[in-house]
Design an enzyme around this catalytic site. Structure first.
Site, PDB file in Angstrom:
ATOM      1  N   ASN A   9       0.874  -1.178   0.000  1.00 50.46           N
ATOM      2  CA  ASN A   9       0.000   0.000   0.000  1.00 50.46           C
ATOM      3  C   ASN A   9       0.909   1.225   0.000  1.00 50.46           C
ATOM      4  OD1 ASN A   9      -1.776   2.063   0.489  1.00 50.46           O
ATOM      5  ND2 ASN A   9      -2.450   1.323   2.495  1.00 50.46           N
ATOM      6  N   TRP A  10       0.995   1.862  -1.155  1.00 54.29           N
ATOM      7  CA  TRP A  10       1.927   2.998  -1.280  1.00 54.29           C
ATOM      8  C   TRP A  10       1.410   4.249  -0.575  1.00 54.29           C
ATOM      9  CZ3 TRP A  10       4.216   3.080  -6.985  1.00 54.29           C
ATOM     10  CH2 TRP A  10       4.813   1.839  -7.257  1.00 54.29           C
ATOM     11  N   LYS A  11       0.160   4.232  -0.159  1.00 53.44           N
ATOM     12  CA  LYS A  11      -0.458   5.402   0.498  1.00 53.44           C
ATOM     13  C   LYS A  11      -0.182   6.650  -0.347  1.00 53.44           C
ATOM     14  CE  LYS A  11      -0.228   2.991   4.879  1.00 53.44           C
ATOM     15  NZ  LYS A  11      -0.064   3.021   6.330  1.00 53.44           N
ATOM     16  N   HIS A  95      -9.524   0.998   4.770  1.00 51.70           N
ATOM     17  CA  HIS A  95      -8.263   1.161   5.496  1.00 51.70           C
ATOM     18  C   HIS A  95      -8.494   2.088   6.693  1.00 51.70           C
ATOM     19  CE1 HIS A  95      -4.171   2.280   6.464  1.00 51.70           C
ATOM     20  NE2 HIS A  95      -3.789   1.190   5.812  1.00 51.70           N
ATOM     21  N   GLU A 167      -5.386  -5.200  10.288  1.00 54.51           N
ATOM     22  CA  GLU A 167      -4.379  -4.167  10.533  1.00 54.51           C
ATOM     23  C   GLU A 167      -4.694  -3.459  11.850  1.00 54.51           C
ATOM     24  OE1 GLU A 167      -2.369  -2.902   6.553  1.00 54.51           O
ATOM     25  OE2 GLU A 167      -4.022  -1.555   6.997  1.00 54.51           O
ATOM     26  N   GLY A 173       2.443   2.080  10.980  1.00 53.94           N
ATOM     27  CA  GLY A 173       3.369   3.206  10.889  1.00 53.94           C
ATOM     28  C   GLY A 173       4.031   3.562  12.212  1.00 53.94           C
ATOM     29  N   SER A 213       3.485  -2.405  10.367  1.00 53.88           N
ATOM     30  CA  SER A 213       4.933  -2.443  10.600  1.00 53.88           C
ATOM     31  C   SER A 213       5.584  -3.765  10.183  1.00 53.88           C
ATOM     32  CB  SER A 213       5.259  -2.109  12.066  1.00 53.88           C
ATOM     33  OG  SER A 213       4.804  -0.798  12.383  1.00 53.88           O
ATOM     34  N   GLY A 234       3.010  -1.267   4.401  1.00 52.27           N
ATOM     35  CA  GLY A 234       3.017   0.173   4.153  1.00 52.27           C
ATOM     36  C   GLY A 234       4.450   0.657   3.946  1.00 52.27           C
ATOM     37  N   GLY A 235       5.040   1.197   5.003  1.00 52.60           N
ATOM     38  CA  GLY A 235       6.371   1.819   4.908  1.00 52.60           C
ATOM     39  C   GLY A 235       7.408   0.983   4.166  1.00 52.60           C
TER      40      GLY A 235
HETATM   41  P1  13P Z   1       2.999   0.199   7.859  1.00 54.24           P
HETATM   42  O1  13P Z   1       3.588  -1.051   7.244  1.00 54.24           O
HETATM   43  O2  13P Z   1       3.733   1.447   7.462  1.00 54.24           O
HETATM   44  O3  13P Z   1       2.832   0.054   9.341  1.00 54.24           O
HETATM   45  O4  13P Z   1       1.533   0.373   7.243  1.00 54.24           O
HETATM   46  C1  13P Z   1       0.669  -0.709   7.238  1.00 54.24           C
HETATM   47  C2  13P Z   1      -0.528  -0.352   6.447  1.00 54.24           C
HETATM   48  O5  13P Z   1      -1.301   0.511   6.830  1.00 54.24           O
HETATM   49  C3  13P Z   1      -0.736  -1.030   5.167  1.00 54.24           C
HETATM   50  O6  13P Z   1      -2.007  -0.775   4.643  1.00 54.24           O
END
Ligand code: 13P
Length: 255
Positions: A9-11, A95, A167, A173, A213, A234-235
């Site tokens: 998920n590149w957000k 999300h 999640e 994050g 994470s 995510g990150g």
């Molecule tokens: P992180 O991996 O940055 O914690 O984010 C997880 C997330 O929200 C994926 O959708």
């Protein structure tokens, strides 16, 4: 046997040039990872350029959200046919960032899910409790409410196009990952609820991803849990050097 999925998920990251570069690196470095379903979910603006890069590879394109109406006066929104015309096959729904910052509710997640399914797309439906809810001992109750809401009126047959992502909000994050045991406990609970409602076949075929994470250093112990069928990252998905090792770990565990 459920095929592992690793979704990124590149957000709200990566302009088109950065998106092309990242997609290209992921494509090149994962050609051997055929036993893992790999999904990347860029911003709407980068979908087309990333789709061009991914053509001919087994990396699948996903989007981060979708509106339920087909077209009309809905400034700023994106429809299923628009996403399909960019090559999108999966859509992330519900999300926690959408719920927290943009007023998403279980009811709107359900509307979006119905539209995704009616249009032949697939959904990654996100659920998860906040820290406050966990500390109050309400994690399961919150997740039950979220799945009851998201799946209202959805029949068992639809589950071939549904992936669930657990999640925990407190792990997103924050660098604070759920322990493998904490994650497994909720994943088993989720599968149990799906079994009660839709039967054992649907429950055992359903893929449940963990997100929060996830990084190369913790991917193996998380993905080794029996009810974890992949990760929503995510990150760590913003760099091929950290995303690809997670995919490779999933590949090794699936071999
Ligand atoms: P992180 O991996 O940055 O914690 O984010 C997880 C997330 O929200 C994926 O959708």
């Amino acid at each position: 046997m459920r095929k592992m999925m690793i979704a990124g998920n590149w957000k709200m990251h990566n302009d088109n040039a950065q998106a092309q570069q990242l997609a290209n690196q992921i494509k090149i470095k994962t050609t051997a990872e055929t036993n893992v379903e790999i999904v990347v979910c860029p911003t709407f603006t980068a979908l087309s350029v990333v789709n061009d890069i991914l053509k001919g590879s087994h990396v699948i394109l996903g989007a981060q959200n979708m509106f339920w109406e087909a077209q009309g006066a809905y400034t700023g929104e994106i429809s299923a046919s628009m996403l399909k015309s960019c090559g999108v096959r999966y859509v992330i729904l519900g999300h926690s960032e959408r719920r927290q910052y943009f007023g998403e509710t279980d009811e709107t997640v359900n509307k979006r899910l119905r539209a995704v399914l009616e249009n032949g797309l697939k959904a990654i439906v996100c659920v998860g409790e906040t820290l406050e809810e966990r500390e109050a001992g309400r994690a399961r109750e919150v997740i039950d409410r979220q799945i009851n809401g998201a799946f209202a009126g959805i029949d068992a047959a639809a589950f071939s196009a549904i992936v669930v992502a657990y999640e925990p909000v407190w792990a997103i994050g924050t660098g604070k990952t759920a322990s493998p045991e904490q994650a497994q406990e909720i994943h088993a609970h989720l599968r149990q609820r799906i079994e009660e409602r839709y039967g054992a076949d649907t429950a055992s075929a359903l893929r449940i991803l963990y997100g929060g994470s996830v990084k190369p250093a913790n991917a193996r112990e998380l993905l080794s849990q029996p009810d974890l069928d992949g990760a929503l990252v995510g990150g760590a998905c913003l760099k091929a050097e950290t995303f690809v090792p997670i995919i490779q770990t999933a590949g090794e565990l699936s071999a």
